[in-house]
Design a protein around this motif. Structure first.
Motif, mmCIF file in Angstrom:
data_model
loop_
_atom_site.group_PDB
_atom_site.id
_atom_site.type_symbol
_atom_site.label_atom_id
_atom_site.label_comp_id
_atom_site.label_asym_id
_atom_site.label_seq_id
_atom_site.Cartn_x
_atom_site.Cartn_y
_atom_site.Cartn_z
ATOM 1 N N SER A 6 0.847 -1.193 0.000
ATOM 2 C CA SER A 6 0.000 0.000 0.000
ATOM 3 C C SER A 6 0.881 1.241 0.000
ATOM 4 C CB SER A 6 -0.927 -0.012 1.211
ATOM 5 O OG SER A 6 -0.171 0.025 2.408
ATOM 6 N N GLY A 7 0.248 2.406 -0.178
ATOM 7 C CA GLY A 7 0.973 3.660 -0.080
ATOM 8 C C GLY A 7 1.273 4.339 -1.398
ATOM 9 N N GLY A 8 0.948 3.702 -2.490
ATOM 10 C CA GLY A 8 1.190 4.320 -3.780
ATOM 11 C C GLY A 8 0.248 5.483 -4.026
ATOM 12 N N GLY A 9 0.528 6.214 -5.108
ATOM 13 C CA GLY A 9 -0.320 7.342 -5.438
ATOM 14 C C GLY A 9 0.304 8.213 -6.497
ATOM 15 N N LEU A 10 -0.273 9.395 -6.659
ATOM 16 C CA LEU A 10 0.209 10.373 -7.641
ATOM 17 C C LEU A 10 0.986 11.460 -6.910
ATOM 18 C CD1 LEU A 10 0.200 11.631 -10.498
ATOM 19 C CD2 LEU A 10 -1.980 12.717 -9.885
ATOM 20 N N VAL A 11 2.186 11.739 -7.389
ATOM 21 C CA VAL A 11 3.030 12.745 -6.755
ATOM 22 C C VAL A 11 3.762 13.524 -7.846
ATOM 23 C CG1 VAL A 11 4.974 11.141 -6.517
ATOM 24 C CG2 VAL A 11 4.761 13.077 -4.937
ATOM 25 N N GLN A 12 4.103 14.753 -7.545
ATOM 26 C CA GLN A 12 4.839 15.571 -8.507
ATOM 27 C C GLN A 12 6.332 15.272 -8.445
ATOM 28 O OE1 GLN A 12 3.735 19.645 -7.573
ATOM 29 N NE2 GLN A 12 2.067 19.588 -9.054
ATOM 30 N N THR A 13 7.015 15.601 -9.510
ATOM 31 C CA THR A 13 8.475 15.443 -9.547
ATOM 32 C C THR A 13 9.110 16.152 -8.354
ATOM 33 O OG1 THR A 13 8.542 15.266 -11.966
ATOM 34 C CG2 THR A 13 10.549 15.986 -10.859
ATOM 35 N N GLY A 14 10.006 15.435 -7.711
ATOM 36 C CA GLY A 14 10.662 15.963 -6.523
ATOM 37 C C GLY A 14 9.978 15.594 -5.231
ATOM 38 N N GLY A 15 8.802 15.011 -5.318
ATOM 39 C CA GLY A 15 8.038 14.657 -4.138
ATOM 40 C C GLY A 15 8.477 13.345 -3.504
ATOM 41 N N GLN A 116 0.447 -7.731 -4.243
ATOM 42 C CA GLN A 116 -0.384 -7.438 -5.414
ATOM 43 C C GLN A 116 0.079 -6.203 -6.165
ATOM 44 O OE1 GLN A 116 -0.924 -6.262 -2.521
ATOM 45 N NE2 GLN A 116 -1.959 -4.296 -2.695
ATOM 46 N N GLY A 117 0.961 -5.425 -5.596
ATOM 47 C CA GLY A 117 1.459 -4.233 -6.269
ATOM 48 C C GLY A 117 0.673 -2.984 -5.909
ATOM 49 N N THR A 118 1.379 -1.861 -5.923
ATOM 50 C CA THR A 118 0.757 -0.572 -5.679
ATOM 51 C C THR A 118 1.307 0.424 -6.706
ATOM 52 O OG1 THR A 118 0.280 1.117 -3.988
ATOM 53 C CG2 THR A 118 2.462 0.101 -3.913
ATOM 54 N N GLN A 119 0.437 1.196 -7.310
ATOM 55 C CA GLN A 119 0.823 2.086 -8.407
ATOM 56 C C GLN A 119 1.439 3.376 -7.866
ATOM 57 O OE1 GLN A 119 0.445 1.750 -11.975
ATOM 58 N NE2 GLN A 119 1.735 3.600 -11.920
ATOM 59 N N VAL A 120 2.583 3.724 -8.414
ATOM 60 C CA VAL A 120 3.232 5.009 -8.137
ATOM 61 C C VAL A 120 3.322 5.764 -9.455
ATOM 62 C CG1 VAL A 120 5.354 6.163 -7.429
ATOM 63 C CG2 VAL A 120 4.533 4.161 -6.165
ATOM 64 N N THR A 121 2.765 6.962 -9.478
ATOM 65 C CA THR A 121 2.807 7.792 -10.673
ATOM 66 C C THR A 121 3.423 9.142 -10.317
ATOM 67 O OG1 THR A 121 0.816 6.725 -11.534
ATOM 68 C CG2 THR A 121 1.464 8.823 -12.532
ATOM 69 N N VAL A 122 4.481 9.485 -11.047
ATOM 70 C CA VAL A 122 5.176 10.742 -10.809
ATOM 71 C C VAL A 122 4.934 11.651 -12.007
ATOM 72 C CG1 VAL A 122 7.345 11.860 -10.221
ATOM 73 C CG2 VAL A 122 6.910 9.507 -9.482
ATOM 74 N N SER A 123 4.312 12.782 -11.764
ATOM 75 C CA SER A 123 4.007 13.705 -12.850
ATOM 76 C C SER A 123 5.134 14.724 -13.004
ATOM 77 C CB SER A 123 2.692 14.420 -12.581
ATOM 78 O OG SER A 123 2.786 15.194 -11.404
#
Length: 124
Positions: A6-15, A116-123
Motif C-alpha cells: 500500500s501507499g502508492g499514489g500520484l506525486v509531482q516530480t521531486g516529491g 499485489q502491487g501498488t501504483q506510483v505515478t510521478v508527474s
C-alpha cells in the motif's frame, strides 16, 4: 507469507512517498524481503532488498541515495521511503519474500511470494 502493499499514489516530480508491505502467515523476520517495480512495457526490476534482521540493505543504482528500505519485524511490515521522485520512477511497485537461505538477490526469480502491487505515478 501473504503480502499486502500500500501507499502508492500520484506525486509531482521531486516529491516523496512511503510504501508499506504488511506480511502475515510466517515468521517475518526470518526472510529477506525486496521491493521491485514494473513500468508499462518493461520487465520487472529490482529496486531494493533487506536482510531478515534489517542490518543489510542493497539498492539498484537508479534509486541509491533517494530510496530507503526498512522493516519493522515487530509489526511484520516492510517499508520503502522514496524521495526526489521523477517520472522514470513511475511503475507498479511490488514487495516480495525470498524464502531460500542466502544473500539479498536482485533477480526476480530468487523471490517466491509477491504482493499485489501498488501504483506510483510521478508527474512532470
Amino acid at each position: 507469507v501473504q503480502l499486502q502493499a500500500s501507499g502508492g499514489g500520484l506525486v509531482q516530480t521531486g516529491g516523496s512517498l512511503r510504501l508499506s508491505c504488511a506480511a502475515s502467515g510466517r515468521t517475518f523476520s526470518s526472510y529477506i524481503m525486496g521491493w521491485f517495480r514494473q513500468a508499462p512495457g518493461k520487465e520487472r526490476e529490482f529496486v531494493a532488498g533487506i536482510s531478515g534482521s534489517g542490518s543489510t540493505t542493497y539498492y539498484a543504482d537508479s534509486v541509491k541515495g533517494r530510496f530507503t528500505i526498512s522493516r519493522d519485524n515487530a509489526k511484520n511490515t516492510l517499508y520503502l521511503q522514496m524521495s526526489s521522485l521523477n517520472p522514470e520512477d513511475t511503475a507498479v511497485y511490488y514487495c516480495a519474500t525470498r524464502l531460500a537461505y542466502g544473500s539479498i538477490s536482485r533477480h526476480v526469480s530468487s523471490y517466491d511470494e509477491w504482493g499485489q502491487g501498488t501504483q506510483v505515478t510521478v508527474s512532470s
